[in-house]
Design an enzyme around this catalytic site. Structure first.
Site, PDB file in Angstrom:
ATOM      1  N   LYS A 174      17.711  31.019  60.447  1.00  0.00           N
ATOM      2  CA  LYS A 174      19.012  30.522  60.906  1.00  0.00           C
ATOM      3  C   LYS A 174      19.819  31.747  61.355  1.00  0.00           C
ATOM      4  O   LYS A 174      20.253  32.538  60.525  1.00  0.00           O
ATOM      5  CB  LYS A 174      19.775  29.807  59.794  1.00  0.00           C
ATOM      6  CG  LYS A 174      21.054  29.166  60.316  1.00  0.00           C
ATOM      7  CD  LYS A 174      22.129  28.979  59.269  1.00  0.00           C
ATOM      8  CE  LYS A 174      23.075  30.130  59.147  1.00  0.00           C
ATOM      9  NZ  LYS A 174      23.918  30.447  60.323  1.00  0.00           N
ATOM     10  N   GLU A 249      20.841  41.433  50.800  1.00  0.00           N
ATOM     11  CA  GLU A 249      21.388  42.694  51.310  1.00  0.00           C
ATOM     12  C   GLU A 249      22.861  42.439  51.593  1.00  0.00           C
ATOM     13  O   GLU A 249      23.197  41.767  52.560  1.00  0.00           O
ATOM     14  CB  GLU A 249      20.630  43.070  52.592  1.00  0.00           C
ATOM     15  CG  GLU A 249      21.036  44.382  53.164  1.00  0.00           C
ATOM     16  CD  GLU A 249      20.950  45.462  52.124  1.00  0.00           C
ATOM     17  OE1 GLU A 249      21.987  46.097  51.877  1.00  0.00           O
ATOM     18  OE2 GLU A 249      19.868  45.636  51.519  1.00  0.00           O
ATOM     19  N   CYS A 283      27.235  47.182  57.405  1.00  0.00           N
ATOM     20  CA  CYS A 283      27.165  47.285  55.940  1.00  0.00           C
ATOM     21  C   CYS A 283      27.200  48.743  55.537  1.00  0.00           C
ATOM     22  O   CYS A 283      27.603  49.076  54.433  1.00  0.00           O
ATOM     23  CB  CYS A 283      25.866  46.708  55.406  1.00  0.00           C
ATOM     24  SG  CYS A 283      25.549  45.074  55.960  1.00  0.00           S
ATOM     25  N   GLU A 384      35.286  45.684  50.640  1.00  0.00           N
ATOM     26  CA  GLU A 384      34.712  45.871  51.975  1.00  0.00           C
ATOM     27  C   GLU A 384      35.637  45.243  53.007  1.00  0.00           C
ATOM     28  O   GLU A 384      36.046  44.094  52.864  1.00  0.00           O
ATOM     29  CB  GLU A 384      33.329  45.198  52.041  1.00  0.00           C
ATOM     30  CG  GLU A 384      32.639  45.440  53.359  1.00  0.00           C
ATOM     31  CD  GLU A 384      31.214  44.919  53.383  1.00  0.00           C
ATOM     32  OE1 GLU A 384      30.996  43.751  53.003  1.00  0.00           O
ATOM     33  OE2 GLU A 384      30.315  45.686  53.792  1.00  0.00           O
TER      34      GLU A 384
HETATM   35  C1  UN1 Z   1      23.735  46.852  58.550  1.00  0.00           C
HETATM   36  O1  UN1 Z   1      24.864  47.168  58.857  1.00  0.00           O
HETATM   37  O2  UN1 Z   1      23.520  45.873  57.816  1.00  0.00           O
HETATM   38  O3  UN1 Z   1      21.729  52.353  59.228  1.00  0.00           O
HETATM   39  C2  UN1 Z   1      22.510  47.497  59.063  1.00  0.00           C
HETATM   40  C3  UN1 Z   1      22.372  51.698  60.037  1.00  0.00           C
HETATM   41  C4  UN1 Z   1      21.633  50.720  60.948  1.00  0.00           C
HETATM   42  C5  UN1 Z   1      21.467  49.398  60.257  1.00  0.00           C
HETATM   43  C6  UN1 Z   1      22.723  48.860  59.631  1.00  0.00           C
HETATM   44  N1  UN1 Z   1      20.362  51.277  61.279  1.00  0.00           N
HETATM   45  O4  UN1 Z   1      23.575  51.781  60.136  1.00  0.00           O
END
Ligand code: UN1
Length: 495
Positions: A174, A249, A283, A384
């Site tokens: 999805k 994650e 992230c 965050e």
């Molecule tokens: C994310 O933001 O979930 O290391 C992934 C990094 C990228 C991937 C980020 N290669 O910032």
């Protein structure tokens, strides 16, 4: 490219059974990106049934042959890199230099996983009885339900889809509601690469409907999710009740430390890229900057000047460095954190406002923002934000810097700038995070190293690398006894 997208179920492109659709618009200028199925549980059920049916055949295809399909997909992605990346900028907003990187991350994953098809290493080990042999092999789990975010519309789906397929699982994905077009592109590529019908399925729709249906479906064996900690908690709860494997994650509150002996120009480039790249919507984004007192004022001056000079605009125009936020709602969230920061007594040194110059009025642009005087207890140092907001904290020395960095419920990425190699090694040992960069920003993970975090960032799994197979395979231990007699472990063993 047509504007009308469909679900991909059992090798066919089909609308939602209800006929319902939803529009997706460009966050930079409100232009139409596409019309997508607004699916319901019945669509998901059909996709899971197709994946279950295909699983019986796909798991019998040797792993190197499965992996060849992924290699072919990587080749097709490489041929279409520019087209995929430009469409991704239109649906997600980040600048095209970055969407090319996102597509490249998918290509890298394809080629890396193509090689893994010839490894998928297990374990052989001596056993305690004579004329007996022991080994452990990886086996597929079954149907993988994947729920992916909008900030990496290609990279993150491929992090999950390619290893799942190489492992012998079948997939129902999805895509994020803001970025389904890129996943549909991936579907076209897998179809053209010769992945058989039912092995890979796409169901577009909302998290509340399609996502929930994945969680509750008895025939989904493993769920892999990247997104917010709040949704991750819910997935873990439902998954726990149903004893499903769940890989999460989740959020981050990543910090970059700059010590007094660091190369300040290099550290500045790092923090600009870490905090404002992808408009802060990673992230792994740098959302805390921890400065040693001695260089605090000098570095802050450099930072505010350089951040103010970043050019914002439509990501398809290569003269811009920062695109819009993904949606009006995301911009409101970011802006509300700016209010929180002000109320908490932090000093707003830059930004804190919508950016509405010229054409940008039509999109969700937000000025790069810097807060000074931030204390570790403030919400802008703890939660965050997922936007271009950087909280600067001042510390007395390296030990305090690491303590402040660790004072977080998250632990995804981290960074330290120093020229002192002893200090750097100590930091690597003491920093509580899944990823630590020395003299590099918090973003920029490569696909063949484990990716994931500690604490509330996840539940212990690591994507990327061969470690991802601990998500998408089960271990089976196999014993061969060729002695021709009953040999009892632990009992018929000489002491
Ligand atoms: C994310 O933001 O979930 O290391 C992934 C990094 C990228 C991937 C980020 N290669 O910032």
């Amino acid at each position: 490219m047509s504007h009308h997208f469909q679900n991909y179920v059992a090798g066919k492109w089909v609308p939602a059974k209800s006929g319902k659709t939803v529009e997706n618009r460009n966050p930079a200028d409100d232009g139409l990106v596409g019309v997508f199925p607004d699916s319901a549980a019945e669509d998901l059920n059909e996709a899971v049934a197709a994946a279950r049916d295909a699983y019986g055949r796909w798991r019998k295809v040797p792993a190197p042959a499965r992996a060849l399909k992924i290699q072919r997909a990587g080749e097709l992605m490489r041929e279409r890199k520019e087209e995929i990346s430009r469409q991704m900028t239109r649906e997600m907003g980040k600048v095209v230099a970055e969407t090319r990187g996102d597509t490249q991350e998918g290509i890298d994953t394809a080629f890396y996983m193509a090689g893994e098809g010839r490894r998928l290493f297990g374990v052989t080990t001596p056993v305690e009885l004579p004329d007996k042999f022991g080994m452990a092999v990886r086996r597929p789990i079954g149907v993988a339900g994947l729920i992916t975010p909008w900030n990496f519309p290609m990279a993150i789906p491929t992090w999950k889809v390619f290893p799942a397929l190489v492992a012998g699982d079948t997939v129902v994905i999805k895509p994020a509601t803001y970025t389904p077009a890129t996943v549909c592109e991936l579907g076209l590529i897998l179809e053209e690469a010769g992945v058989p019908p039912g092995v890979f399925n796409i169901v577009c729709g909302s998290g509340g409907t399609v996502g929930e249906a994945i969680l509750g479906h008895p025939d989904v064996d493993v769920i892999s999710f990247t997104g917010s900690s709040a949704v991750g908690r819910r997935i873990n709860e439902v998954g726990g009740k149903n004893l499903k494997r769940v890989s999460l994650e989740l959020g981050g509150k990543n910090a970059q430390i700059v010590l007094a002996d660091a190369d300040l120009d290099l550290a500045l480039e790092g923090v600009l890229w870490g905090a404002y790249g992808t408009t802060g919507q990673r992230c792994t984004a740098t959302s805390r900057l921890i400065l040693e007192e001695k260089i605090h004022d000098e570095f802050v001056n450099m930072l505010v000047g350089a951040a103010a000079a970043l050019k914002l605009g439509n990501g398809l125009d290569e003269s811009f460095q920062v695109g819009p936020l993904v949606s009006a709602a995301q911009r409101e969230t970011v802006h509300s954190y700016v209010d929180v920061g002000k109320e908490e007594g932090a000093e707003l040194a830059l930004g804190g406002e919508f950016y509405e110059e010229g054409e940008c009025k039509k999109g969700f642009f937000y000025k790069p923002t810097v807060f000074l005087g931030v204390k570790p207890t403030m919400r802008i140092a703890r939660e965050e934000i997922f936007g271009p907001v950087l909280s600067v904290l001042k510390v007395g020395d390296a030990d305090e810097a690491i303590r402040v960095l660790n004072d977080s419920s998250y632990g995804l990425s981290s960074s330290i700038y120093t020229r002192d190699v002893n200090l750097a090694f100590r930091a690597v040992e003491d920093i509580e995070a899944g990823i630590t960069y020395v003299n590099g920003p918090t973003i920029g993970a490569e696909v063949h190293l484990p990716f994931g975090g500690v604490k509330d960032t996840g539940n212990g799994h690591r994507e990327g690398s061969f470690t991802v197979f601990d998500i998408f395979t089960e271990w089976k231990s196999v014993y061969f006894d060729y002695s021709g007699k009953l040999q009892r472990a632990q009992i018929d063993v000489e002491e």
